[in-house]
Design an enzyme around this catalytic site. Structure first.
Site, PDB file in Angstrom:
ATOM      1  CG  ASP A   1      -2.026  -1.008   1.161  1.00  0.00           C
ATOM      2  OD1 ASP A   1      -2.068  -1.755   0.190  1.00  0.00           O
ATOM      3  OD2 ASP A   1      -2.692  -1.215   2.380  1.00  0.00           O
TER       4      ASP A   1
ATOM      5  CG  ASP B   1     -13.127  -2.686  -0.564  1.00  0.00           C
ATOM      6  OD1 ASP B   1     -12.316  -3.892  -0.730  1.00  0.00           O
ATOM      7  OD2 ASP B   1     -12.499  -1.479  -0.838  1.00  0.00           O
TER       8      ASP B   1
END
Length: 238
Positions: free
Chosen positions: A8, A127
């Site tokens: 990330d 998500d």
């Protein structure tokens, strides 16, 4: 089953968040490309890459680091975070990115995602918080069930679905196997588990389902609770 180590990107650095909260960011490397290179040396074929700044800004924000990773490894890269239009998709394809992840836009404009999937290698990021879809970098929860969104993309040309249990992400509390299987069954699309992976037992549980196509490994590697080379050996031999 494929294991996809994750990087990330936040402000040019490799970080991990807990439950998607930007203020929880823990920096693991100032040189993300070196982390990617290490994954490659350990036997990885894929890299799961997220532009966190991009996810919140709605446009690419870590291009230099992404270019560096592309230039220094031969990993296949799937990339998400702030991809909301075809221009951005083309920009990343031109950089040599293998697969692009569309998240929030999949909820707001599924027709756009289907149109892009007909032209480019697209994955949909679903998500969820308690089974409902989270959007805008997980800052908001929608009224749509994750399985309903997954069903929307059945037979659409979408290559994969990456399903993340937000409540588990970055917690090392164990992967949500049932949630992942429910998305795979609803969509009929290759489904990649994300969020909560702690150790080799999680990898074994997912592999045992026979329906999960892949798993994303982040904090478990960075914190040392999962031996990534052991995990690669397990899936190669399984």
């Amino acid at each position: 089953m494929e294991i996809l180590p994750a990087i990330d990107l936040k402000d040019g650095k490799a970080v991990r968040l807990t439950k998607g909260l930007m203020e929880s960011a823990k920096i693991y490397s100032d040189e993300p490309w070196q982390v990617a290179k290490r994954f490659e040396e350990m036997g990885s074929r894929w890299l799961h890459l997220v532009d966190l700044n991009g996810a919140f800004a709605g446009e690419p924000k870590n291009l230099e680091q992404i270019k560096k990773i592309r230039a220094n490894t031969s990993l296949k890269i799937e990339l998400g975070g702030g991809i909301r239009d075809e221009e951005t998709i083309r920009k990343y394809i031109d950089l040599g990115i293998e697969r692009l992840i569309l998240g929030s836009i999949a909820v707001k404009n599924p027709q756009f995602v289907k149109a892009m999937a007909a032209k480019y290698p697209i994955a949909v990021g679903i998500d969820a918080i308690d089974g409902f879809v989270a959007v805008e970098g997980w800052a908001k929860t929608s009224t749509m069930r994750a399985t309903d969104l997954a069903r929307e993309f059945a037979k659409s040309g979408v290559q994969a679905i990456i399903c993340t249990d937000v409540g588990k992400d970055g917690t090392l509390s164990g992967v949500n196997v049932d949630f992942t299987v429910s998305i795979a069954e609803a969509s009929g699309i290759d489904t990649i588990a994300s969020g909560g992976v702690r150790d080799i037992e999680d990898i074994k549980k997912l592999q045992a389902t026979g329906t999960v196509a892949g798993v994303i490994v982040g904090k478990a590697f960075y914190e040392g609770t999962l031996d990534l080379e052991e995990a690669f050996r397990l899936v190669q031999n399984g």
